[in-house]
Design an enzyme around this catalytic site. Structure first.
Site, PDB file in Angstrom:
ATOM      1  CB  CYS A  35      45.629 -26.508 -14.024  1.00  9.48           C
ATOM      2  SG  CYS A  35      46.679 -26.305 -15.728  1.00  9.48           S
ATOM      3  CG  ASP A  37      49.992 -27.735 -15.060  1.00  6.78           C
ATOM      4  OD1 ASP A  37      50.202 -27.460 -13.374  1.00  6.78           O
ATOM      5  OD2 ASP A  37      49.322 -28.727 -15.293  1.00  6.78           O
ATOM      6  CB  CYS A  60      48.819 -32.555 -15.374  1.00  2.00           C
ATOM      7  SG  CYS A  60      48.358 -32.100 -17.295  1.00  2.00           S
ATOM      8  CB  CYS A 104      47.097 -31.275 -20.841  1.00  2.00           C
ATOM      9  SG  CYS A 104      45.819 -31.363 -19.635  1.00  2.00           S
TER      10      CYS A 104
HETATM   11 FE1  FES Z   1      47.159 -28.523 -16.435  1.00  2.00          FE
HETATM   12 FE2  FES Z   1      47.003 -30.658 -17.593  1.00  2.00          FE
HETATM   13  S1  FES Z   1      45.963 -30.117 -15.761  1.00  2.00           S
HETATM   14  S2  FES Z   1      48.012 -28.639 -18.237  1.00  2.00           S
END
Ligand code: FES
Length: 132
Positions: A35, A37, A60, A104
């Site tokens: 993702c 992140d 997120c 996450c």
């Molecule tokens: Fe990437 Fe939650 S979608 S950490």
């Protein structure tokens, strides 16, 4: 049925311990390749206790809520406890996350582990263990 628990929404909307610790002696940064992140944890450790902790998360809502909850769970705690913190415990403290959002919470566990590794490295190098 609500997708997210009240606790997740609370920590997402009012995250605790956001920011940077300038004189942190343990910093961990991890990312999720899928993702994109990123989570960064700053710890101030003294006498084997996490005296202070702050985080920056570019991610997120579940990642922000997980970081916030994780910081609350390790603040003031001895390293012997902190090293055992799992994403499962963070998820439980948040009253659950949707299955596709469990990864996450893994970021929070990994960021803390990464910070603890950084602390160990610094101690080995004699950087942070300057006790008068
Ligand atoms: Fe990437 Fe939650 S979608 S950490």
């Amino acid at each position: 049925m609500a997708l997210y628990s009240e606790k997740v929404m609370d920590h997402f909307l009012h995250p605790r311990n956001v920011g940077v610790i300038e004189d942190a002696n343990a910093i961990g940064e991890v990312g999720n390749a899928k993702c994109g992140d990123i989570m960064k944890m700053y710890l101030k450790i003294e006498d084997d206790i996490v005296q202070d902790v702050k985080f920056e998360t570019f991610g997120c809502g579940s990642a922000i809520a997980s970081s916030s909850m994780a910081t609350e769970m390790i603040k003031g705690k001895p390293l012997s406890e902190v090293k055992n913190l799992t994403n499962k415990a963070v998820t439980e403290a948040l009253d659950g996350l949707p299955a596709h959002k469990i990864h996450c919470s893994v970021l929070a566990e990994e960021a803390i582990q990464s910070a603890l590794e950084d602390y160990r490295r610094r101690q080995e190098n004699g950087e942070s263990a300057k006790k008068q």
